[in-house]
Design an enzyme around this catalytic site. Structure first.
Site, short mmCIF file in Angstrom:
data_model
loop_
_atom_site.label_atom_id
_atom_site.label_comp_id
_atom_site.label_asym_id
_atom_site.label_seq_id
_atom_site.Cartn_x
_atom_site.Cartn_y
_atom_site.Cartn_z
N GLN A 1 41.05 51.14 40.73
CA GLN A 1 41.28 51.40 39.32
C GLN A 1 40.89 52.84 38.95
OE1 GLN A 1 42.40 49.12 36.76
NE2 GLN A 1 42.61 51.10 35.76
N CYS B 1 41.49 49.82 31.49
CA CYS B 1 41.98 49.31 32.78
C CYS B 1 42.94 48.15 32.60
CB CYS B 1 40.80 48.90 33.65
SG CYS B 1 39.68 47.74 32.85
N ASP C 1 36.62 48.97 28.49
CA ASP C 1 36.97 47.80 29.30
C ASP C 1 36.54 46.58 28.48
OD1 ASP C 1 37.45 45.98 31.37
OD2 ASP C 1 35.80 46.65 32.64
N1 NVA Z 1 35.48 44.49 34.09
C1 NVA Z 1 36.66 43.66 34.21
C2 NVA Z 1 37.74 44.45 34.87
C3 NVA Z 1 39.05 43.72 35.05
C4 NVA Z 1 40.09 44.55 35.71
C5 NVA Z 1 36.32 42.41 34.98
O1 NVA Z 1 35.55 42.50 35.95
O2 NVA Z 1 36.80 41.34 34.64
N1 CP Z 2 43.04 46.47 35.88
C1 CP Z 2 43.16 45.47 36.76
O1 CP Z 2 42.54 45.47 37.84
O2 CP Z 2 44.04 44.51 36.38
P1 CP Z 2 44.17 43.08 37.06
O3 CP Z 2 42.89 42.34 36.82
O4 CP Z 2 45.35 42.45 36.36
O5 CP Z 2 44.44 43.26 38.53
#
Ligand code: NVA
Ligand code: CP
Length: 341
Positions: A159, A291, A251
């Protein structure tokens, strides 16, 4: 069908036998990517350069990974990471196999080391999305083929690489820029700090008390920042963090695996929402980044996410280009590309 837009790729110098990329390819062939800290500053720069190049000339890489097999083993949901890896390898002649581990965590049915010793017999690269970062480290320690971190509770390197590639596209260079992250100091935040530090960007992180980034990552990022002439700043004041920012990033407040804390976290993170008032503290030319997936109305408002400063879908697109670059480096794919021979 809505009109589709994409960022123009950066008009960089030709990469014909580019020595930076070739040096990174020589060092990284067969290696893992568990953390951004696995890459030197020069390797991060070379990988982004290759990402821009692959984006500009995708046809030249159509056979770079002919017959290579990639397995994706995911303990958590994914849209972008999965599809960016699958489309990425498919457009370079390779093949993707997806193993849904959401109801069967790695290490439960069989020891992780034994999974590694089986899987390496069939595939050329293992892409893992896990809860515990140690699962990735253990798979990497026991696998003779490269292991890529596709998100753990600790880091999200793919990412952050795509995000800084996107910033390079937008600003030309990220050296000396002011990059601000507002929100939870966990996986995405960690990888952004390390990547920014390796690229000479000033990184400011604003988190609520109790949600600041891991101290070991901060220490590592500060060492890198010192070597690269930039700074890592931590604060609990989102307003101060936004001042003079060239990029504002957030995020979700509730990462996957922390859903049971939703009610507790909502009021704690409310002052950290990126809305139009917070964006006004940043530079008028600032971009908004996320993200994704986003929780609209929670960490970001619709007006910001859908507004003219938002580059979130360019970030999503660039996941594929930079991950193609990463696969090329780890799997030795440049040996099959004419301009690198
Ligand atoms: N911080 C989030 C990022 C998802 C792409 C998670 O860990 O769920
Ligand atoms: N940003 C990201 O990693 O998206 P996903 O959780 O959809 O893969």
């Amino acid at each position: 069908m809505a009109g589709r837009t994409t960022m123009e790729t950066r008009d960089t110098v030709p990469v014909q036998k580019d020595q930076d990329i070739l040096s990174a390819a020589a060092r990284l062939s067969g290696e893992d990517l568990c953390s951004i800290a696995d890459l030197s500053s020069a390797e991060v720069r070379a990988l982004l350069k290759l990402g821009h190049e692959v984006k500009r000339n995708p046809r030249e890489y159509r056979h770079a990974l002919d017959a290579k097999q990639m397995v994706l083993m995911f303990e958590k949901a994914s849209l972008r990471t999965r599809l960016a890896f699958e489309t990425g390898i498919n457009t370079m002649g390779g093949n993707a196999i997806f193993v849904d581990q959401t109801s069967s965590p790695l290490g439960e049915r069989e020891a992780i080391a034994d999974v590694a010793r089986n899987v390496e017999r069939w595939v050329d690269v293992i892409v893992l999305r896990t809860y515990a970062h140690d699962t990735i480290v253990e798979m990497a320690a026991n696998s003779r083929v490269p292991v890529i971190n596709a998100l753990s509770d600790f880091e999200h390197p793919c990412q952050a690489l795509a995000d800084f590639m996107t910033l390079e596209e937008h600003f030309g260079s990220v050296t000396g820029m002011n990059f601000t992250y507002v929100g939870d100091g966990n996986n995405v935040c960690h990888s952004l700090m390390l990547t920014g530090a390796q690229l000479g960007a000033n990184v400011t992180i604003a988190t609520p008390r109790g949600y600041s980034p891991d101290i070991e990552i901060v220490t590592k990022a500060r060492e890198m920042a010192e070597a690269n002439g930039c700074e890592i700043r931590l604060t609990q004041d989102p307003q101060a963090a936004a001042e003079n920012a060239d990029a504002m990033y957030t995020d979700v407040c509730v990462s996957m695996g922390f859903e049971h804390e939703s009610t507790k976290r909502a009021p704690i993170f409310r002052p950290f929402q990126v809305n139009e008032a917070l964006m006004q503290k940043a530079q008028p030319s600032a971009v908004f980044m996320h993200c994704l997936p986003a929780r609209r109305g929670a960490e970001v408002t619709d007006a910001v996410l859908d507004g003219p400063q938002s580059i979130v879908f360019d970030q999503a697109e660039n996941r594929m280009h930079v991950q193609k670059g990463l696969l090329l480096l780890l799997l030795g794919g440049l040996a099959n590309v004419e301009k690198f021979q």
